[in-house]
Motif scaffolding. Structure first.
Motif, mmCIF file in Angstrom:
data_model
loop_
_atom_site.group_PDB
_atom_site.id
_atom_site.type_symbol
_atom_site.label_atom_id
_atom_site.label_comp_id
_atom_site.label_asym_id
_atom_site.label_seq_id
_atom_site.Cartn_x
_atom_site.Cartn_y
_atom_site.Cartn_z
ATOM 1 N N ALA A 112 1.626 -82.303 113.377
ATOM 2 C CA ALA A 112 1.897 -82.593 111.703
ATOM 3 C C ALA A 112 3.210 -82.998 112.149
ATOM 4 C CB ALA A 112 2.448 -81.273 111.765
ATOM 5 N N ILE A 113 3.709 -82.319 113.462
ATOM 6 C CA ILE A 113 5.348 -83.394 114.379
ATOM 7 C C ILE A 113 5.078 -84.644 114.783
ATOM 8 C CG2 ILE A 113 7.080 -83.564 116.767
ATOM 9 C CD1 ILE A 113 6.677 -80.332 115.613
ATOM 10 N N ALA A 131 14.791 -89.304 115.052
ATOM 11 C CA ALA A 131 14.430 -88.355 116.449
ATOM 12 C C ALA A 131 15.288 -86.816 116.236
ATOM 13 C CB ALA A 131 15.063 -89.027 117.410
ATOM 14 N N GLU A 132 16.618 -86.747 115.315
ATOM 15 C CA GLU A 132 17.527 -85.724 115.414
ATOM 16 C C GLU A 132 16.370 -85.143 114.293
ATOM 17 O OE1 GLU A 132 18.419 -88.538 113.679
ATOM 18 O OE2 GLU A 132 19.833 -88.827 116.103
ATOM 19 N N GLN A 133 15.710 -85.526 113.050
ATOM 20 C CA GLN A 133 14.582 -84.541 112.204
ATOM 21 C C GLN A 133 13.446 -84.138 113.100
ATOM 22 O OE1 GLN A 133 13.929 -85.977 108.288
ATOM 23 N NE2 GLN A 133 16.148 -86.713 107.775
ATOM 24 N N LEU A 134 13.004 -84.638 114.073
ATOM 25 C CA LEU A 134 12.143 -84.268 114.791
ATOM 26 C C LEU A 134 12.770 -83.078 116.388
ATOM 27 C CD1 LEU A 134 10.615 -87.587 115.949
ATOM 28 C CD2 LEU A 134 9.649 -85.886 114.186
ATOM 29 N N ASP A 135 13.891 -82.930 116.031
ATOM 30 C CA ASP A 135 14.256 -81.888 116.770
ATOM 31 C C ASP A 135 14.269 -80.806 116.051
ATOM 32 O OD1 ASP A 135 14.389 -84.159 118.942
ATOM 33 O OD2 ASP A 135 16.048 -84.659 119.312
ATOM 34 N N LEU A 136 14.791 -81.037 115.317
ATOM 35 C CA LEU A 136 14.938 -79.790 114.440
ATOM 36 C C LEU A 136 14.027 -79.329 113.743
ATOM 37 C CD1 LEU A 136 17.106 -77.792 112.353
ATOM 38 C CD2 LEU A 136 16.517 -79.875 110.662
ATOM 39 N N GLN A 189 12.009 -75.706 114.756
ATOM 40 C CA GLN A 189 12.068 -74.156 113.618
ATOM 41 C C GLN A 189 10.539 -73.846 114.600
ATOM 42 O OE1 GLN A 189 11.699 -76.451 110.506
ATOM 43 N NE2 GLN A 189 13.552 -76.180 109.569
ATOM 44 N N LEU A 190 9.860 -75.249 115.060
ATOM 45 C CA LEU A 190 7.886 -74.350 115.348
ATOM 46 C C LEU A 190 8.500 -73.120 116.534
ATOM 47 C CD1 LEU A 190 5.329 -74.217 115.836
ATOM 48 C CD2 LEU A 190 5.287 -76.656 117.210
ATOM 49 N N LYS A 191 9.220 -73.524 117.326
ATOM 50 C CA LYS A 191 9.496 -72.619 118.193
ATOM 51 C C LYS A 191 9.912 -71.385 117.362
ATOM 52 C CE LYS A 191 11.319 -75.457 122.351
ATOM 53 N NZ LYS A 191 11.577 -76.537 122.600
ATOM 54 N N LEU A 192 11.068 -71.053 116.844
ATOM 55 C CA LEU A 192 11.345 -70.097 115.979
ATOM 56 C C LEU A 192 9.930 -69.571 115.267
ATOM 57 C CD1 LEU A 192 14.736 -70.910 114.678
ATOM 58 C CD2 LEU A 192 14.469 -69.605 116.894
ATOM 59 N N THR A 193 9.420 -70.419 114.893
ATOM 60 C CA THR A 193 8.049 -69.919 114.311
ATOM 61 C C THR A 193 7.320 -69.206 114.858
ATOM 62 O OG1 THR A 193 8.335 -71.668 112.325
ATOM 63 C CG2 THR A 193 6.449 -70.365 112.451
ATOM 64 N N MET A 194 7.445 -69.717 116.449
ATOM 65 C CA MET A 194 6.279 -68.611 116.894
ATOM 66 C C MET A 194 6.453 -67.959 117.844
ATOM 67 S SD MET A 194 3.527 -71.049 116.928
ATOM 68 C CE MET A 194 2.336 -69.985 118.496
ATOM 69 N N PRO A 196 9.683 -80.610 104.761
ATOM 70 C CA PRO A 196 10.495 -79.628 105.680
ATOM 71 C C PRO A 196 11.562 -78.846 106.499
ATOM 72 C CG PRO A 196 7.978 -80.586 106.357
ATOM 73 C CD PRO A 196 8.933 -81.545 104.786
ATOM 74 N N SER A 197 12.439 -80.693 106.849
ATOM 75 C CA SER A 197 13.829 -80.158 107.198
ATOM 76 C C SER A 197 14.938 -80.361 106.156
ATOM 77 C CB SER A 197 13.825 -81.999 107.659
ATOM 78 O OG SER A 197 13.396 -82.941 106.678
ATOM 79 N N LEU A 198 13.974 -80.441 104.875
ATOM 80 C CA LEU A 198 15.085 -80.279 103.844
ATOM 81 C C LEU A 198 15.473 -78.688 103.175
ATOM 82 C CD1 LEU A 198 14.966 -83.439 101.340
ATOM 83 C CD2 LEU A 198 16.675 -82.567 103.484
ATOM 84 N N THR A 199 15.858 -77.361 104.187
ATOM 85 C CA THR A 199 16.083 -76.537 104.031
ATOM 86 C C THR A 199 16.798 -75.530 102.940
ATOM 87 O OG1 THR A 199 17.848 -76.240 105.513
ATOM 88 C CG2 THR A 199 16.115 -75.245 106.272
#
Length: 296
Positions: A128-129, A139-144, A148-153, A272-275
């Protein structure tokens, strides 16, 4: 015939995973129309056919989830229970089926389904990314999203109970819907839930969310406390989010918002990036349980 349909659906679900959501519907339909005896007989026939076509262990992994979930739904429909209780019966059957499938995978096949599920989720999120990158997302939103993926894992192992319960609800709901569609084509109408914009909020979501957060604040306790806390928090937040979406749909209807604008606004809120969109819907769902904004 429904046994053959079940086997065909099971074979398709090996290649199209979403078909597994309605896999229990033939069994539910059979039990509802002809009783548990006919359903169990078809279950046995489907097992033999699956064993011939798919192999022994795969047949078991296909048959048990379909049978238990469909049996629960069919018995509840046969007893003319209310839609909510029919759904609960289906959820109970789906949970039992999940436990059985996990046991067979671990102790018979030697495969850890949890590791497979985590790996599949990580691969799908990375895909998806990459898709967002090709669509030109900054790129800033992709880094975010990557963070989020790392935290989710890291969090996923803690919320596995919530994932299994949510999956059971989806499977039971989809199968119930499929049975209703088939029966409507046969001239019979099953009772159904209230329109989505009229779903009543429940304070249980807030209780579960705050209880889960309190358990997560207990540092140094056994690991199951953190697992229970994370799962309760996720389930409570999920129910509150659904309540918030129901409240939003009510506003759409009152304001006569067009379907296109509904899709656009909802997609923006759930982007996804708009929490803040999630937090807004979640907060509205929690508050609606006490303030009853819709006067339902």
């Amino acid at each position: 015939m429904l046994a053959a349909v079940t086997v065909v659906l099971g074979w398709i679900s090996l290649f199209v995973p979403y078909m597994a959501l309605v896999l229990p519907s033939p069994m539910a339909l059979l039990v509802y129309r002809h009783g548990a005896g006919a359903g169990l007989m078809a279950w046995a026939v489907a097992g033999v056919l699956s064993g011939v076509l798919l192999g022994g262990v795969q047949a078991v992994l296909l048959l048990i989830p379909m049978g238990l979930t469909g049996l629960g739904l069919g018995l509840a429909l046969h007893a003319r229970l209310a839609p909510g209780r029919v759904l609960l019966a289906g959820v109970a059957g789906a949970l039992l089926a999940s436990l059985f499938s996990i046991g067979v995978s671990l102790w018979v096949m030697g495969i850890n389904p949890f590791d497979q599920m985590l790996r599949l989720y990580e691969e799908s999120m990375k895909g998806a990314i990459n898709l967002y990158r090709q669509l030109g997302v900054p790129a800033e939103q992709l880094d975010l999203l990557d963070q989020q993926l790392k935290l989710t894992m890291q969090a996923l192992p803690r919320i596995l109970p919530a994932i299994f319960l949510s999956g059971a609800v989806f499977i039971a709901f989809a199968s119930y819907w499929a049975v209703r569609v088939v029966l409507r084509r046969m001239g019979e109408t099953l009772p159904w839930f209230e329109p989505f914009s009229r779903w009543r909020p429940t304070p249980v979501s807030a209780v579960a969310l705050f209880a889960g957060l309190l358990l997560l604040m207990l540092h140094g306790g056994p690991s199951w406390v953190a697992t229970a806390g994370a799962s309760l928090a996720v389930l409570g937040a999920g129910v509150a989010l659904v309540s918030g979406l129901s409240l939003l749909w009510f506003w759409y209807e009152q304001a006569r918002v067009s379907r296109g604008m509904r899709v656009l606004i909802t997609a923006l809120l759930l982007w996804p990036s708009l929490t803040w969109g999630y937090l807004l819907l979640l907060g509205a769902g929690l508050a609606d349980a006490w303030f009853n904004f819709r006067r339902l």
